[in-house]
Motif scaffolding. Structure first.
Motif, PDB file in Angstrom:
ATOM      1  N   PHE A 199      -1.319  -4.527  -8.675  1.00 13.83           N
ATOM      2  CA  PHE A 199      -1.451  -4.436  -7.223  1.00 13.83           C
ATOM      3  C   PHE A 199      -2.594  -5.301  -6.701  1.00 13.83           C
ATOM      4  O   PHE A 199      -2.436  -6.018  -5.711  1.00 13.83           O
ATOM      5  CB  PHE A 199      -1.645  -2.978  -6.783  1.00 13.83           C
ATOM      6  N   SER A 245       7.023  -2.148  -8.628  1.00 18.43           N
ATOM      7  CA  SER A 245       6.861  -0.768  -8.161  1.00 18.43           C
ATOM      8  C   SER A 245       8.174  -0.001  -8.195  1.00 18.43           C
ATOM      9  O   SER A 245       8.223   1.153  -8.643  1.00 18.43           O
ATOM     10  CB  SER A 245       6.347  -0.729  -6.729  1.00 18.43           C
ATOM     11  N   TYR A 300       2.113   1.791  -3.339  1.00 16.84           N
ATOM     12  CA  TYR A 300       1.070   2.312  -4.227  1.00 16.84           C
ATOM     13  C   TYR A 300       0.880   3.821  -4.020  1.00 16.84           C
ATOM     14  O   TYR A 300       0.832   4.588  -4.978  1.00 16.84           O
ATOM     15  CB  TYR A 300      -0.252   1.571  -3.995  1.00 16.84           C
ATOM     16  N   LEU A 346       0.841  -1.204   0.000  1.00 16.00           N
ATOM     17  CA  LEU A 346       0.000   0.000   0.000  1.00 16.00           C
ATOM     18  C   LEU A 346       0.877   1.257   0.000  1.00 16.00           C
ATOM     19  O   LEU A 346       0.631   2.217  -0.732  1.00 16.00           O
ATOM     20  CB  LEU A 346      -0.911  -0.015   1.233  1.00 16.00           C
ATOM     21  N   THR A 373      -1.585  -8.547  -4.635  1.00 15.94           N
ATOM     22  CA  THR A 373      -1.929  -8.586  -3.211  1.00 15.94           C
ATOM     23  C   THR A 373      -2.880  -9.750  -2.928  1.00 15.94           C
ATOM     24  O   THR A 373      -2.714 -10.477  -1.942  1.00 15.94           O
ATOM     25  CB  THR A 373      -2.582  -7.253  -2.779  1.00 15.94           C
ATOM     26  N   THR A 405      -0.875  -0.868 -13.417  1.00 18.06           N
ATOM     27  CA  THR A 405      -0.389  -0.861 -12.041  1.00 18.06           C
ATOM     28  C   THR A 405      -1.494  -1.280 -11.076  1.00 18.06           C
ATOM     29  O   THR A 405      -1.271  -2.087 -10.165  1.00 18.06           O
ATOM     30  CB  THR A 405       0.124   0.546 -11.673  1.00 18.06           C
ATOM     31  N   LYS A 406      -2.693  -0.734 -11.310  1.00 17.47           N
ATOM     32  CA  LYS A 406      -3.798  -1.101 -10.432  1.00 17.47           C
ATOM     33  C   LYS A 406      -4.024  -2.613 -10.474  1.00 17.47           C
ATOM     34  O   LYS A 406      -4.158  -3.262  -9.436  1.00 17.47           O
ATOM     35  CB  LYS A 406      -5.080  -0.374 -10.866  1.00 17.47           C
ATOM     36  N   SER A 460      -1.073   3.360 -15.424  1.00 18.52           N
ATOM     37  CA  SER A 460      -1.843   3.417 -14.178  1.00 18.52           C
ATOM     38  C   SER A 460      -2.794   2.238 -14.065  1.00 18.52           C
ATOM     39  O   SER A 460      -2.933   1.638 -12.997  1.00 18.52           O
ATOM     40  CB  SER A 460      -2.668   4.693 -14.119  1.00 18.52           C
TER      41      SER A 460
END
Ligand code: C2E
Ligand code: CA
Length: 642
Positions: free
Chosen positions: A128, A168, A100, A97, A132, A124-125, A121
Motif C-alpha cells: 500500500f 487487495s 485498506y 484507503l 500509493t 500488505t502495508k 499484514s
C-alpha cells in the motif's frame, strides 16, 4: 520496456468519454444516508471494528466526490493540470484507503492472528505504501496517469494503483475463502456473494474502459456488512431494541454530558415461556405515549428496560415515571397478573454497557421482593455505582494476577490465647484500597467477588502478603503461632488449590504450620467429599484448618466431625443469643465442651464485653477474638500485640 509506445495519448475530455457521474454521486448520497442512520438511530452498533467500516465509508465518499470533480475539470478546465492530477490522486488515494480499511476489517472479523497472517499484514502495508507513493509520483515517474506535451496518458493495467487494487481484491477474497469456517455460514456466503457482484462490475467496467461504478462497488459490501454484522433490529412486537444497542446509546448520551433515567420491568414468567403478544403491544404504546424520547430495550424475554435521556440535571422525568408506575401499570397488572419487579434509577451516568446494567438488574432482583416498585434513592444509587466500580477493579485485579497488588490490603485481628494470655495467633481479613474510592470493606466486595468468580486471585494475594509478613517478623526475631486466612468453598474445591497454597508458602520460606485456613460449611455433599480431601492434604503438611462461622444456618455434625478440623470458630450470633436466654447459653456450652472433649480447639468470635468474655471462659474456650481486644488493624500493626 517502453511504456509510452503502448500508451494512448488523449485530450482531457477523452479521458472521461465513457464516464457518467451517476455511480459516484450514488456512492456519496448512500454513504451520507448511512452516516445519518448511524448517528441518529441505534440501529447500528458502534464498536471498534465498526470504526474501520466508517473509515472505509468516508474514504470511498471522498474518492467518489473527487472523481466527480475530476470529470468537471476535464470538461470545463482541461488546462488545469495540477487540478486534474490532484483530483485524480485523491480519487485513487481514497479508494486505496477504503480497500485498506476493508482488509483490516476483514482480518478483525475473522479473528485470526497466525504467523502467516502477520507476514501478510506487513507485506500488505508495504504494497500500500509503495503503491500509493508510486501512483502519486506518476507525473514524475511516468508510471501511471501523467501529462506530456499537453496530452494525457492513462493505462488501465500497468499503473501502481491498479496493481494495489487487484492485490487487495485477491487478498480479501482469499482471506474469506481460507478462513471461511470462522464466520457464520450465511454471513460468509452473503459477503462472498456481494464481493462477487462487485468484482464482476469492476471487470465489466474495465472492459468498457470506464470507472463510473468503481466507487459504487464498495457500497454493496459495506451495506451487507452493516446489516449482517452491525445491525440491531427492533423487536417488532414490543418496539424494543436488543440489549447490545444499550452500549451505543449510553456512549452517545454520556459523550454529550447527558444522563439517563432508567426504568426496569422484570416479569416473572415462570411456566409461561414468553410475554403474551398483546402485552408487547401495550408496552410499545406505553413508552411511546407516556415518556417522550424514551427508548425501550429488551434485555431478555422477561426483562425490559426503558431509558429516557436527560440533557441536564434539572430536567425531571420522575413525574412521568411515577404516573406510569402508579396509575397505568396497576390496571394492566390486574389483567395479566404476572408477578413483576420494577426498578427506577434516576440520573444514571455510570452504566456503560448492557452487561453492567444486567449485573445491576440481577443484584436488584436478588435483593427485592416480587410485586414491588423500587425508586432508587440517593443511597441506593451510590451503592450501585460503588458496586459497579468495585467490580471493575476486581476484574482488573484478577486479570493482572499480581501477588503484590497494592490494592489488596491485609488487615488482621489478633486472637487471644486463653492458655497463656498472649495474642500469638490472628485472623487475616481483606480490605481493598481502590483509586478514588478509598477503603472498601468485605461486605461490599466479597459477595461481588464470589458471584463473579473473582475471589481466588484475591485470596492468593492475601496469603502471599501474610506469609511475607510472618517471614518479616521471624527475621526480626518475633515468633507467632500462626495467622489464619479465609477461603471460600468454591476455591477450596477447585483443582490444584493445595498445590497453589503450598507453593506460595514455600516461596516465602516459612513453615507450613504458621498458616491457618478458615473455611465454612457446605451443604453440598460432593463439596463435602472434596473438602475432606483438601483438609487432609493441608493437614499433612502441617497447616491448621478452622471451621468458620459455626452455628450460622446449617450444621451437620457427622460431617463436621469427620472432616478432621483443628479449630471450631463459634459465630458471634451464638454468643449474642447466649447472652439473651439461658437455653441458648446452655446448648452453646454443651457444644463447646463436646468439641473440646473430641480434641478440637474452640474459638469464640465477636467478643465485645467483659460479660461475653466470662461466658466464653465458662465454656472452656481456647481462643477469643473480638473488638474487646482489638478491631482488625493493618497487618503491619500486629507486632504491637506481641
Ligand atoms: P468472618 O470470617 O466471620 O470474619 C469476622 C468478621 O467479624 C470481621 O469482619 C471482623 O471485623 C468482625 N468482627 C470481629 N470482631 C468483632 C466484634 O467484636 N464485633 C463485631 N460486630 N464484629 C466483629 P470483616 O473484616 O468485615 O469481614 C467480614 C467477612 O468477610 C468475614 O467474616 C469473611 O467472611 C469475609 N472476609 C474477610 N476477609 C476475607 C478474605 O480474605 N477471604 C475471604 N474469602 N473472605 C473474607
Ligand atoms: Ca473468618
Amino acid at each position: 520496456m517502453d511504456y509510452e509506445s503502448e500508451a494512448h495519448y488523449m485530450q482531457p475530455i477523452e479521458l472521461v468519454a465513457n464516464y457518467s457521474v451517476a455511480g459516484d454521486l450514488a456512492t456519496v448520497i448512500i454513504c451520507g444516508a448511512l452516516f445519518f442512520l448511524i448517528k441518529n438511530t441505534l440501529f447500528f452498533e458502534s464498536d471498534r471494528s465498526f470504526n474501520k467500516i466508517k473509515g472505509a465509508m468516508i474514504a470511498v465518499s471522498v474518492a467518489a466526490f473527487s472523481n466527480v470533480v475530476f470529470y468537471h475539470f476535464c470538461k470545463l478546465w482541461p488546462d488545469g493540470k495540477a487540478a486534474l492530477i490532484v483530483s485524480r490522486d485523491i480519487y485513487h488515494g481514497g479508494l486505496l484507503l477504503a480497500l485498506y480499511f476493508t482488509i483490516i476489517y476483514v482480518r478483525g472479523l475473522l479473528l485470526v492472528d497466525d504467523k502467516c497472517l502477520r507476514t501478510v499484514s506487513t507485506v500488505t502495508k508495504v504494497v500500500f505504501i509503495v503503491g500509493t507513493a508510486l501512483d502519486f509520483l506518476s507525473p514524475i515517474t511516468h508510471f501511471g496517469f501523467y501529462e506530456k506535451n499537453g496530452l494525457w496518458y492513462d493505462s488501465t493495467y500497468i499503473k501502481p494503483y491498479t496493481f494495489v487494487f487487484i492485490y487487495s481484491m485477491v487478498l480479501i477474497v482469499s482471506l474469506m475463502i481460507i478462513y471461511r469456517r470462522r464466520l457464520i455460514k450465511t454471513v460468509c456466503l452473503s459477503l462472498m456473494y456481494t464481493e462477487g457482484v462487485s468484482i464482476t462490475v469492476l471487470l465489466i467496467e474495465n472492459a468498457l474502459e470506464s470507472n463510473t461504478y468503481t466507487s459504487f462497488t464498495f457500497i454493496l459490501p459495506i451495506i451487507s456488512v452493516l446489516i449482517l454484522i452491525h445491525s440491531k433490529p427492533y423487536d417488532l412486537t414490543t418496539g424494543a431494541m436488543s440489549a447490545s444497542a444499550f452500549n451505543s446509546y449510553a456512549a452517545h448520551t454520556y459523550k454529550k454530558k447527558g444522563m439517563i433515567d432508567i426504568m426496569v420491568l422484570k416479569l416473572e414468567l415462570k411456566n409461561r415461556n414468553t410475554v403474551p403478544d398483546e402485552l408487547g403491544k401495550i408496552l410499545y404504546s406505553f413508552w411511546l405515549g407516556y415518556v417522550r424520547e424514551a427508548i425501550l430495550f429488551s434485555f431478555s424475554d422477561d426483562t425490559f428496560v426503558l431509558t429516557i435521556k436527560k440533557k441536564n440535571t434539572s430536567e425531571d422525568n420522575t413525574e412521568a415515571i411515577r404516573k406510569l408506575i402508579e396509575e397505568v401499570f396497576p390496571q394492566y397488572y390486574k389483567v395479566y397478573n404476572i408477578p413483576y419487579k420494577i426498578f427506577a434509577l434516576y440520573g444514571v451516568d455510570f452504566i456503560n454497557t448492557s452487561t453492567e446494567l444486567q449485573n445491576i438488574i440481577d443484584y436488584l432482583s436478588e435483593t427485592h421482593r416480587s410485586n414491588t416498585v423500587t425508586l432508587a434513592d440517593e443511597g441506593l444509587m451510590k451503592k450501585l455505582r460503588t458496586r459497579k466500580d468495585v467490580l471493575k477493579q476486581l476484574k482488573d485485579i484478577a486479570g493482572k494476577n499480581d501477588l503484590d497488588d497494592p490494592r489488596v490490603k491485609v488487615f488482621c485481628q489478633p486472637v487471644k490465647n486463653l492458655k497463656n494470655g498472649s495474642f500469638d495467633t490472628a485472623e487475616a481479613l481483606m480490605r481493598l484500597e481502590l483509586p478514588e474510592m478509598g477503603m472498601i470493606f468485605p461486605d461490599i466486595f466479597i459477595p461481588l467477588a464470589e458471584k463473579y468468580d473473582l475471589i481466588h486471585p484475591l485470596s492468593m494475594i492475601i496469603l502471599n502478603k501474610v506469609c511475607r509478613y510472618i517471614k518479616l517478623l521471624e527475621e526480626d526475631g518475633i515468633t507467632i503461632s500462626r495467622i489464619s486466612v479465609n477461603f471460600t468453598i468454591s476455591e477450596l474445591t477447585a483443582d490444584g488449590f493445595s498445590d497453589e497454597v503450598f507453593k506460595i508458602i514455600e516461596n516465602n520460606h516459612i513453615s507450613f504450620s504458621k498458616i491457618g485456613v478458615e473455611l465454612t460449611e457446605s451443604q453440598n455433599y460432593s463439596d463435602y467429599l472434596m473438602v475432606k480431601e483438601r483438609v487432609q492434604e493441608l493437614k499433612e503438611r502441617g497447616i491448621k484448618v478452622y471451621l468458620d462461622d459455626f452455628g450460622t444456618g446449617y450444621s451437620n455434625f457427622d460431617r463436621i466431625l469427620s472432616l478432621g478440623l483443628d479449630v471450631i470458630k463459634f459465630d458471634r450470633s451464638l454468643l449474642l443469643m447466649a447472652g439473651e436466654d439461658k437455653n441458648s447459653l446452655f446448648s452453646m456450652r454443651l457444644f463447646s465442651e463436646a468439641f473440646k472433649e473430641m480434641g478440637f480447639n474452640v474459638l469464640f468470635e465477636g467478643i465485645e464485653t467483659n460479660e461475653q468474655q466470662e461466658i466464653c471462659a465458662s465454656c472452656n474456650a481456647d481462643y477469643l477474638q473480638g473488638y474487646m481486644f482489638s478491631k482488625p488493624v493493618p497487618i503491619e500493626n500486629y507486632r504491637d500485640f506481641l
